[in-house]
Design an enzyme around this catalytic site. Sequence first.
Site: not given
Ligand code: TTP
Ligand code: MG
Length: 362
Positions: A15, A111-112
């Site tokens: 992730d 992103d995962e």
């Molecule tokens: P996530 O993997 O949930 O968050 P992240 O990568 O920003 O942070 P983390 O280090 O905790 O993993 O989500 C991936 C992307 O998806 C994030 O960068 C932006 C988008 N996203 C949204 O648009 N709305 C949301 O509510 C969430 C949770 C994420």
């Molecule tokens: Mg993330």
Amino acid sequence: MHCVAKMTKIIFHVDMDAFYASVEESLNPDYQGKPLIVGADPKKGRGVVLTANYEARKFDLYSGMPIARAYKLCPDGIYVRPNFSTYHEFSKKVIAILKKYSTKLQKVSIDEAYLDVTDIVNNFKDAEILAKRIQKEIFDELKITCSIGIAPNKLVAKIASSTNKPNKITVVTPENIKSFLHPLPVEKLHGIGSKTAARLRELGIETIGDLANFSVIELARYFGKSTAYYFHELANGIDYRDVVSESERKSISEEITFGEDTDDIDQILEEISAMATSLFEAMKKENMGFRTVTIKLRYANFETHTKSKTVSSIILDNNMLIKIAKTLFLEAYEKNRKLRLIGVRLSNFVDVSIQRTLLEFI
Ligand code: TTP
Ligand code: MG
């Protein structure tokens, strides 16, 4: 010789850290070390934070928070609007790197991804070395970091990657599943949201350990038998789901939440076109065709609609896909209503590797 099938799987959950913000930092090194927020315009005051980098999270900012509140908490942060197509580009590059290590790869969101490395490494120690190598390669190429959870199944791997961030590796071996899971709050389990967690709390269940030790029969009186058994399995870290690659899946989809709810048709159609193209390329790489296109719309009040079209012959042309997706959207969309989310899904897959080969020969 005596052959014993390997019973324990080794699964990665990769992730990206603060993904949208990390991409912005990668492209604008000036942003590094400063609080960075990707989302709506705080000057306008409406809309939400899509993500905040780890500097900004020190001010208690998080995804989904109203941008006006974020601005109050962190007025000196850098606020940027999202560039979804750039995030898709980075996402594709990350997946390409991961695919070099295992084709048993399942992309879960922008992103995962899960990666089954059971056949690639011999044990969890080697798995950790591989994870470090993957982190390094992603960073060297793209200047963004990720966190990797390593476990015998998808459930535990996903929780593992989320407990230790950014730029971390968390290994949970079969022997350590219980000691790893039990202290965590029940909300960490997939499928247990805040409402279910509140009901569980009424029963005195706060941690995954509490849930694992709670009588299933008692739990069934509140949630029904099948849910009770399901919760019990989750709490014990049991998950038999396989990592399913795109070619084995029944559908693939992409969706985005707009930073600020929008009724800007041009912008929406542009996003539809970008998502359709990205899905089309993914399908092409797997030599898969499809016959059904579905569009998903979520209005500002969370009302959600889908509309599908199934054609009689396989869609082999991206322009045709874009046209269908845009038409579906225009048919489904109620003009002047603000949209929160838009998504595109492809399904009804057909293996076209033979057709493609034939086409190349003609
Ligand atoms: P996530 O993997 O949930 O968050 P992240 O990568 O920003 O942070 P983390 O280090 O905790 O993993 O989500 C991936 C992307 O998806 C994030 O960068 C932006 C988008 N996203 C949204 O648009 N709305 C949301 O509510 C969430 C949770 C994420
Ligand atoms: Mg993330």
